[in-house]
Design a protein around this motif. Structure first.
Motif, PDB file in Angstrom:
ATOM      1  N   ASP A   1       0.839  -1.195   0.000  1.00  0.00           N
ATOM      2  CA  ASP A   1       0.000   0.000   0.000  1.00  0.00           C
ATOM      3  C   ASP A   1       0.876   1.248   0.000  1.00  0.00           C
ATOM      4  N   ALA A   2       0.650   2.163  -0.936  1.00  0.00           N
ATOM      5  CA  ALA A   2       1.435   3.399  -1.025  1.00  0.00           C
ATOM      6  C   ALA A   2       0.849   4.522  -0.175  1.00  0.00           C
ATOM      7  N   GLY A   3      -0.324   4.309   0.450  1.00  0.00           N
ATOM      8  CA  GLY A   3      -0.938   5.345   1.267  1.00  0.00           C
ATOM      9  C   GLY A   3      -1.576   6.436   0.428  1.00  0.00           C
ATOM     10  N   LEU A   4      -2.206   7.398   1.121  1.00  0.00           N
ATOM     11  CA  LEU A   4      -2.861   8.521   0.461  1.00  0.00           C
ATOM     12  C   LEU A   4      -2.087   9.810   0.698  1.00  0.00           C
ATOM     13  N   ASN A   5      -2.387  10.815  -0.075  1.00  0.00           N
ATOM     14  CA  ASN A   5      -1.719  12.097   0.046  1.00  0.00           C
ATOM     15  C   ASN A   5      -1.926  12.681   1.448  1.00  0.00           C
ATOM     16  N   GLY A   6      -0.835  13.022   2.130  1.00  0.00           N
ATOM     17  CA  GLY A   6      -0.918  13.612   3.458  1.00  0.00           C
ATOM     18  C   GLY A   6      -0.850  12.621   4.599  1.00  0.00           C
ATOM     19  N   GLN A   7      -0.905  11.316   4.308  1.00  0.00           N
ATOM     20  CA  GLN A   7      -0.830  10.328   5.379  1.00  0.00           C
ATOM     21  C   GLN A   7       0.624  10.128   5.819  1.00  0.00           C
TER      22      GLN A   7
END
Length: 273
Positions: A55-61
């Protein structure tokens, strides 16, 4: 000849599966041990398997550890990040006191010093006879020389005239001292209102707010002190931060307590490697 090559390949694959890889170190302590700077040109993925990408995560996480033996996870945090070039609140210090000052009461004359300057020493009696509110003393540290310190002092002041129907007054001053040196001061005056129903008793709330700029880096001590400048009648009872002796239940130390708040605000900078 073919069998020999086959065995070499198997042995090489076996070596890569079980070995620890060290970059910048000859003795790696984990599967991949990097001793030095790391540059990521694309996303960082976690939690993947042999068949699925992580998982690359979301913007700002941000990536949060779950402890030993567990994979990290991406989390959304509801906090504001400090951006370079802005002033941000670093720390707040709050203290309170109900002992106050009662030693400037009836029978005590004023010091008759009508002017103070920034830099006056708290022990210099030629600059006034200062009395500390000891419960408000506080220590704090400054890490960035570009800063703002905001002081907010509030206390109750009370007096009682010897005669209820005769108006009397007391002139006084309170100041903020940093490392024993005056940085902020405010003079004021309290007067009874010759009202027999109040038996000559008068009280009100005194406040002092001030912002000091670019305090030197290091550890500092803040103290609050007050003094009696003059009085129309030396027999008047007078207190700061608590009730007078003959308040008769009209007030108490709780309703007249002193509070002091210090906000340390520093300029945000980031060092580059």
């Amino acid at each position: 000849m073919k069998k020999i090559i086959y065995c070499c390949v198997i042995g090489l694959l076996s070596f890569h599966v079980s070995a620890q890889v060290g970059i910048g170190t000859a003795k790696p302590k984990s599967t991949l041990d990097v001793n030095g700077k790391t540059t990521l040109r694309k996303e960082l993925r976690v939690g993947g398997t042999s068949t699925l990408a992580g998982d690359a995560g979301l913007n700002g996480q941000v990536l949060v550890s779950q402890g030993e033996g567990k994979p990290p996870v991406w989390k959304s945090l509801n906090v504001s990040f400090m951006e370079e070039g802005q002033y941000k609140l670093i720390n707040s210090y709050l203290s309170s006191d109900q002992v106050g000052i009662s030693t400037l009461s009836n029978g005590v004359a004023g010091d008759n010093v009508y002017k103070n300057s920034v830099g006056d020493n708290i022990t210099d009696i030629s600059k006034g006879k200062w009395t500390k509110i000891t419960g408000l003393a506080n220590n704090f540290a400054i890490k960035n020389g570009k800063n703002r310190l905001t002081y907010q002092f509030q206390t109750g002041v009370e007096m009682k005239a010897p005669a209820a129907t005769t108006s009397e007054s007391v002139r006084f001053a309170c100041g903020v001292f940093r490392n024993g040196t005056l940085v902020a001061v405010r003079p004021d005056r309290i007067a009874s209102n010759n009202n027999s129903e109040k038996s000559g008793l008068q009280d009100y709330i005194f406040t002092l707010s001030y912002t000091e700029l670019n305090v030197p880096v290091g550890t500092h001590t803040i103290e609050i002190a007050c003094r009696k400048i003059d009085t129309s009648n030396a027999g008047s009872q007078f207190t700061i931060g608590r009730n007078v002796q003959d308040a008769n239940g009209a007030s108490n130390a709780f309703t007249l307590e002193s509070t002091m708040k210090i906000d340390v605000i520093e300029f945000v900078t980031y060092k580059t490697n």
